[in-house]
Scaffold this active site. Structure first.
Site, PDB file in Angstrom:
ATOM      1  N   HIS A  80      79.828  54.299  55.548  1.00 39.76           N
ATOM      2  CA  HIS A  80      78.956  53.303  55.792  1.00 39.76           C
ATOM      3  C   HIS A  80      79.733  52.032  56.838  1.00 39.76           C
ATOM      4  O   HIS A  80      79.036  51.294  57.425  1.00 39.76           O
ATOM      5  CB  HIS A  80      78.563  52.541  54.438  1.00 39.76           C
ATOM      6  N   HIS A  98      71.880  63.117  60.855  1.00 41.47           N
ATOM      7  CA  HIS A  98      73.386  62.556  61.244  1.00 41.47           C
ATOM      8  C   HIS A  98      73.889  63.378  62.380  1.00 41.47           C
ATOM      9  O   HIS A  98      74.462  62.469  63.350  1.00 41.47           O
ATOM     10  CB  HIS A  98      74.172  62.324  59.900  1.00 41.47           C
TER      11      HIS A  98
END
Length: 419
Positions: A255, A390
């Site tokens: 993140h 992703h």
């Protein structure tokens, strides 16, 4: 804000590397097509098959719709119908016709009738990309998603998203999460481009100011993930469940990379819109990237980025997740474009070499989603290969400018191509 052409030889400028990224994208897309279910898209197993008990989920349906929309925008045949299927599912069996918003699974068959900000951010992103793709029903879905975000999730007082509610919106969870706000930031950048409304860029900066420029900055630019309703950090949250797929204990280096990239997209978007862009957006992005490389890569003696760290920067969950490395490579490419600094070229190449040798599955297709601490394929946290989003974005981002957002940028490239 300037972007820089590096003085050294960069993979970003190498035609063969661009062709490799495009080819890998086509391979990923071909695998993901099999995820189609009557009520949306489901989770594929490691062989690219839908299990007998597969069910349509809002998260995967939204992510697939967004991804397939970007394929269609580029002029790749065979994806328009898949975008339309996703839009219909998000407007039908995945939506709560009685109270508005979206369930986690079609007709809440998993027993969960709650409404999560994380999922609604992806619905908004999917709708915005489908609008750019000019697909039927997309604009109505976008209007619906914006209405729900405005009515329930966005807190003007906090400058951030509320986390979740029960089905009729009367009971709110006493929790605030960095993860849902991160994906809201991603969605808001896309909404700003599609709606041409700069309030989404104002909101995105307010989120970033709180989560990154305040809390992460005070934690050596390692992201604090969990908060109470008053935005006080919950440092021991999920200590007994450290490998949770969405709310793990500690800090999550993946993140940190994802936020770093989003800060640069936000800076570029605000400049493009003629809005002030504070200098800390770029400096915070660099600190996020550098410190998460320092603490996340090779910390246990093996290559790769671990899933989580504790508050003393020790590895907790040592598995390597594919999405983490996708975000690391994408952030490196964004910083390379923004700064021209050769150290980001080094990391960009290193991450792609690792992905090529460890994650890309050339036998059964797509990518292994998870490796164990010895970098062997694993399924302890995430089973199968459900995630196109992703890896697909990781092969797109190096080929696109920092602004506008991806679907809009792809649309503009298609419009400017010679005929």
């Amino acid at each position: 804000m300037d972007t820089f052409q590096p003085a050294f030889s960069s993979w970003l400028n190498a035609p063969a590397h661009q062709q490799w990224l495009a080819a890998e994208g086509l391979r990923l897309l071909a695998f993901a097509k099999a995820a189609k279910l009557p009520e949306g898209f489901g989770n594929l197993d490691e062989k690219g098959r839908l299990p007998a008990n597969a069910r349509a989920e809002t998260m995967n349906t939204a992510r697939m719709t967004h991804s397939f929309a970007m394929a269609h925008i580029q002029g790749l045949p065979g994806f328009a119908e898949l975008v339309d299927h996703g839009v219909k599912a998000l407007g039908g069996p995945l939506r709560d016709a009685g109270h508005g918003g979206w369930f986690a699974t079609a007709h809440h068959r998993d027993g969960d009738t709650g409404k999560a900000a994380y999922l609604h951010a992806f619905v908004a992103l999917a709708a915005s990309s489908a609008v750019v793709a000019q697909r039927p029903g997309a604009l109505a879905l976008l209007d619906d998603a914006i209405h729900i975000i405005d009515t329930y999730f966005w807190s003007e007082e906090e400058g951030a998203m509320r986390e979740s509610f029960n089905r009729d919106w009367h009971v709110e969870e006493a929790y605030r999460g960095a993860n849902s706000n991160m994906h809201a930031t991603e969605a808001f950048l896309a909404l700003a481009d599609v709606t041409r409304d700069n309030r989404w860029l104002v909101r995105a900066q307010r989120i970033v100011e709180r989560v990154i420029h305040t809390h992460a900055a005070a934690n050596d630019f390692l992201v604090v993930e969990h908060f109470d309703r008053d935005w006080q950090p919950l440092l021991e949250y999920n200590h007994d469940h450290p490998a949770d797929g969405f709310r793990p204990y500690g800090t999550t280096p993946g993140h940190g990379f994802e936020w770093a990239r989003l800060l640069l997209h936000l800076e570029a978007a605000r400049v493009r819109a003629g809005m002030p862009a504070p200098g800390w957006l770029a400096t915070d992005a660099q600190k996020l990237f550098d410190n998460n490389c320092r603490d996340g890569w090779n910390v246990d003696g093996a290559p790769g980025i671990v899933y989580t760290l504790d508050w003393d920067n020790r590895a907790v969950v040592r598995h390597r997740l594919h999405w983490t490395h996708c975000e690391a490579s994408a952030a490196a490419s964004a910083l390379l474009k923004r700064t021209g600094d050769e150290r980001y070229e080094h990391w960009y190449r290193l991450f792609w070499e690792f992905c090529d040798s460890h994650f890309i599955d050339r036998r059964d297709g797509s990518w292994y989603h998870e490796l164990d601490p010895q970098n062997r394929p694993s399924a302890d946290i995430w089973a199968g290969k459900p995630d196109l989003y992703h890896a697909w974005q990781a092969v797109l981002i190096p080929r696109l400018p920092l602004a506008p957002s991806m679907a809009t940028a792809l649309g503009q490239l298609s419009q400017s191509a010679p005929v």
